[in-house]
Enzyme design. Structure first.
Site, PDB file in Angstrom:
ATOM      1  N   HIS A 277       0.843  -1.206   0.000  1.00  0.00           N
ATOM      2  CA  HIS A 277       0.000   0.000   0.000  1.00  0.00           C
ATOM      3  C   HIS A 277       0.870   1.245   0.000  1.00  0.00           C
ATOM      4  O   HIS A 277       1.901   1.321   0.656  1.00  0.00           O
ATOM      5  CB  HIS A 277      -1.006  -0.008   1.144  1.00  0.00           C
ATOM      6  CG  HIS A 277      -0.490   0.281   2.513  1.00  0.00           C
ATOM      7  ND1 HIS A 277      -0.365   1.561   3.010  1.00  0.00           N
ATOM      8  CD2 HIS A 277      -0.099  -0.537   3.519  1.00  0.00           C
ATOM      9  CE1 HIS A 277       0.089   1.511   4.258  1.00  0.00           C
ATOM     10  NE2 HIS A 277       0.261   0.247   4.582  1.00  0.00           N
ATOM     11  N   ASP A 289       5.727   2.629   7.043  1.00  0.00           N
ATOM     12  CA  ASP A 289       4.359   2.163   6.813  1.00  0.00           C
ATOM     13  C   ASP A 289       3.638   3.074   5.819  1.00  0.00           C
ATOM     14  O   ASP A 289       2.989   4.029   6.233  1.00  0.00           O
ATOM     15  CB  ASP A 289       3.605   2.137   8.146  1.00  0.00           C
ATOM     16  CG  ASP A 289       2.209   1.571   8.026  1.00  0.00           C
ATOM     17  OD1 ASP A 289       1.904   0.941   6.993  1.00  0.00           O
ATOM     18  OD2 ASP A 289       1.418   1.754   8.965  1.00  0.00           O
ATOM     19  N   GLU A 330      -5.413   1.725   2.059  1.00  0.00           N
ATOM     20  CA  GLU A 330      -5.260   0.576   2.957  1.00  0.00           C
ATOM     21  C   GLU A 330      -5.519   1.000   4.385  1.00  0.00           C
ATOM     22  O   GLU A 330      -6.133   0.265   5.167  1.00  0.00           O
ATOM     23  CB  GLU A 330      -3.846  -0.006   2.814  1.00  0.00           C
ATOM     24  CG  GLU A 330      -3.610  -1.308   3.556  1.00  0.00           C
ATOM     25  CD  GLU A 330      -3.086  -1.148   4.974  1.00  0.00           C
ATOM     26  OE1 GLU A 330      -2.865  -2.165   5.647  1.00  0.00           O
ATOM     27  OE2 GLU A 330      -2.896   0.007   5.428  1.00  0.00           O
ATOM     28  N   ASP A 359       4.308  -5.150   3.522  1.00  0.00           N
ATOM     29  CA  ASP A 359       3.757  -4.009   4.251  1.00  0.00           C
ATOM     30  C   ASP A 359       4.568  -3.816   5.524  1.00  0.00           C
ATOM     31  O   ASP A 359       4.463  -4.620   6.451  1.00  0.00           O
ATOM     32  CB  ASP A 359       2.287  -4.292   4.576  1.00  0.00           C
ATOM     33  CG  ASP A 359       1.585  -3.119   5.249  1.00  0.00           C
ATOM     34  OD1 ASP A 359       2.247  -2.104   5.539  1.00  0.00           O
ATOM     35  OD2 ASP A 359       0.367  -3.228   5.482  1.00  0.00           O
ATOM     36  N   HIS A 459       2.225   4.823  12.767  1.00  0.00           N
ATOM     37  CA  HIS A 459       1.093   5.731  12.577  1.00  0.00           C
ATOM     38  C   HIS A 459       1.342   7.102  13.227  1.00  0.00           C
ATOM     39  O   HIS A 459       0.394   7.741  13.700  1.00  0.00           O
ATOM     40  CB  HIS A 459      -0.200   5.123  13.107  1.00  0.00           C
ATOM     41  CG  HIS A 459      -0.787   4.111  12.177  1.00  0.00           C
ATOM     42  ND1 HIS A 459      -2.029   3.561  12.354  1.00  0.00           N
ATOM     43  CD2 HIS A 459      -0.285   3.532  11.046  1.00  0.00           C
ATOM     44  CE1 HIS A 459      -2.282   2.690  11.383  1.00  0.00           C
ATOM     45  NE2 HIS A 459      -1.229   2.655  10.576  1.00  0.00           N
TER      46      HIS A 459
END
Length: 496
Positions: A277, A289, A330, A359, A459
């Site tokens: 992604h 990520d 994603e 990923d 994140h």
């Protein structure tokens, strides 16, 4: 890699299973010789040519794009559009048949998220997190008594967790765990609840739930902390507790796009599909990520083109068509890969021989995970579709040959292999860890820091070029190169 939002098992149970799995010695399942085909020329040359130094230039480009576009590359933003254009244009110059696959997504902007205790308990305002894509309350909020869903092994998941007639016109208070937020909300609404508040099962923060789209938000839904949920539960057990739930959320439609690139040659009924992604979360540039997987695929695709994959001539083209995919959205729930698989005909699905997913492959405190295609770990969701065991064996065999330790990882549905395995397509791949905690055993095996996350910047704004592990990146680039080079020429280990 998307956060855990829609799960079929309780998170405490998952944590216990994961701890047990990594605490045990790593056992590599015995596999037939056919699962380890002799390394072909193409696979060997790709492994030699693909380097972390070469792929790093793509990571640097993704960082540059994020820096120029508000610090992120999230789906539906200029940062993602620029990332997609970079991948598209780079591959077109390399001779691939490249296309965009556009689809609509929604963006949620929360204006108000409040829960106020009015009576029956200590009057106060509670820390509240509106669920992504929740239905808004009427202006001024919903004021109603609380009704308690049963707390058992699957709290608030089924109709029998809601006493008949007790929830009509009330706000359901439900504990987090086991089933999805959608299932909890639907069960509460079916019982007559006009809103739902989910309280956490651990920690000190409110539940941050999410639905896949505004269509799934049928009643106003929000999360609160474990402490506040338990306090409300105790008070409501003694008498009526009235609260006001005030949620105001705007849902904006946007368009985003996948990038798909195919070799010019190779059998179209034996397609080797490889994906990662391309989107980040809004909070950061997403270099691990999943800039790492995206950069890895891009570099392997370019080296495959250098080997003549897109050139005419005897012995130049791959035996099987290779399809590279950079998915969007994603982080919103595998939306790009789901959209892609959903629009395939049944024959087109049958033509996909396998799917490889990469990923997060450069985590700063890494472990080396390989998707557990044969369910030899006996953890979680079970084995992948037929052929997945052989993919795992191919990757494990390559890592063993390189002297690289590794361990299994459950097909838990957190990344873009999900829509493929749901349609019976064998899958596999690697990753190096997200927010999970590295155990002492893993620290001995891989180095790094025990008791810390595999990626402490997961994140977050810290997911930058400064916080990746190039050795882990290099190892996984070799895995991608070996798998692509092998399957591009030889599917015999899959029985094809």
């Amino acid at each position: 890699m998307r956060a855990i939002r829609h799960r079929r098992r309780s998170i405490p149970a998952l944590a216990a299973l994961a701890a047990a799995a990594v605490a045990a010695p790593v056992l590599i399942a015995a596999t037939p010789a056919a699962a380890h085909p002799r390394e072909g020329r193409l696979a060997k040359e790709l492994v030699e040519e693909v380097t972390a130094r070469g792929a790093y230039r793509h990571l640097a480009k993704f960082q540059q794009i994020a820096d120029a576009n508000g610090g992120n590359r999230a789906a539906g933003t200029p940062g993602h559009a620029a990332s997609a254009a970079y991948v598209h244009d780079t591959l077109k110059k390399a001779g691939y048949a490249v296309s965009y696959h556009d689809f609509d997504i929604f963006d949620a902007h929360t204006k108000t998220e409040k829960t106020t205790v009015l009576s029956g308990a200590d009057p106060r305002e509670l820390a509240t997190a509106a669920f992504t894509f929740t239905k808004s309350t009427p202006a001024g909020g919903l004021t109603a008594p609380l009704a308690l869903a049963r707390v058992d092994e699957s709290p608030g998941c089924t109709a029998d967790d809601y006493a008949a007639g007790a929830f009509t016109g009330k706000i359901a208070l439900v504990k987090r765990g086991t089933c999805t937020f959608v299932e909890k909300q639907r069960a509460a609404a079916a019982a007559g609840a006009i809103g739902v508040i989910v309280y956490n099962h651990s920690g000190t923060t409110p539940v941050r739930g999410s639905f896949s789209s505004p269509a799934e938000g049928i009643i106003p839904s929000a999360g609160i902390t474990l402490a506040d949920g338990e306090a409300l539960t105790a008070a409501a057990a003694k008498g009526e507790v009235t609260v006001r739930l005030d949620l105001d959320q705007e849902h904006l439609k946007k368009t985003t796009r996948n990038v798909i690139a195919e070799t010019r040659g190779g059998r179209a009924d034996r397609v080797v599909t490889v994906g990662s992604h391309l989107d980040s979360v809004p909070e950061g540039p997403g270099i691990n990520d999943n800039g790492s997987g995206s950069a890895g695929l891009l570099e392997v695709a370019l080296k495959l083109a250098d080997e003549g994959a897109n050139k005419k001539g005897k012995g130049k083209q791959t035996a099987n068509k290779v399809r590279f995919a950079w998915w969007s959205a994603e982080e919103l729930g595998l939306l790009g890969s789901e959209h892609y698989v959903a629009q395939l005909s049944e024959q087109q699905k049958k033509d996909i021989a396998l799917y490889l997913n990469f990923d997060m492959i450069a985590s700063p405190n890494p472990a080396q995970f390989v998707y557990d295609g044969d369910d030899s770990d006996k953890t979680g969701e079970g084995a992948g579709p037929a052929g997945s065991a052989q993919i795992e064996a191919l990757i494990n065999g390559f890592l063993d040959k390189k002297g690289k330790p590794h361990e299994g990882s459950d097909f838990d549905g957190r990344s873009d292999y999900g829509p493929f395995i749901a349609n019976g397509i064998p899958a596999g791949g690697t990753f190096t860890g997200a927010e999970g905690i590295k155990t002492p055993e893993q620290a001995k095996r891989y180095g790094g820091t025990a008791g810390a996350p595999y990626d402490p910047n997961y994140h977050g704004a810290g997911d930058t070029l400064k916080n990746i592990d190039l050795k882990a990146f290099d190892t996984n680039l070799d895995v991608i190169a070996h798998a692509v080079g092998t399957y591009a020429q030889d599917l015999s280990s899959l029985g094809k």
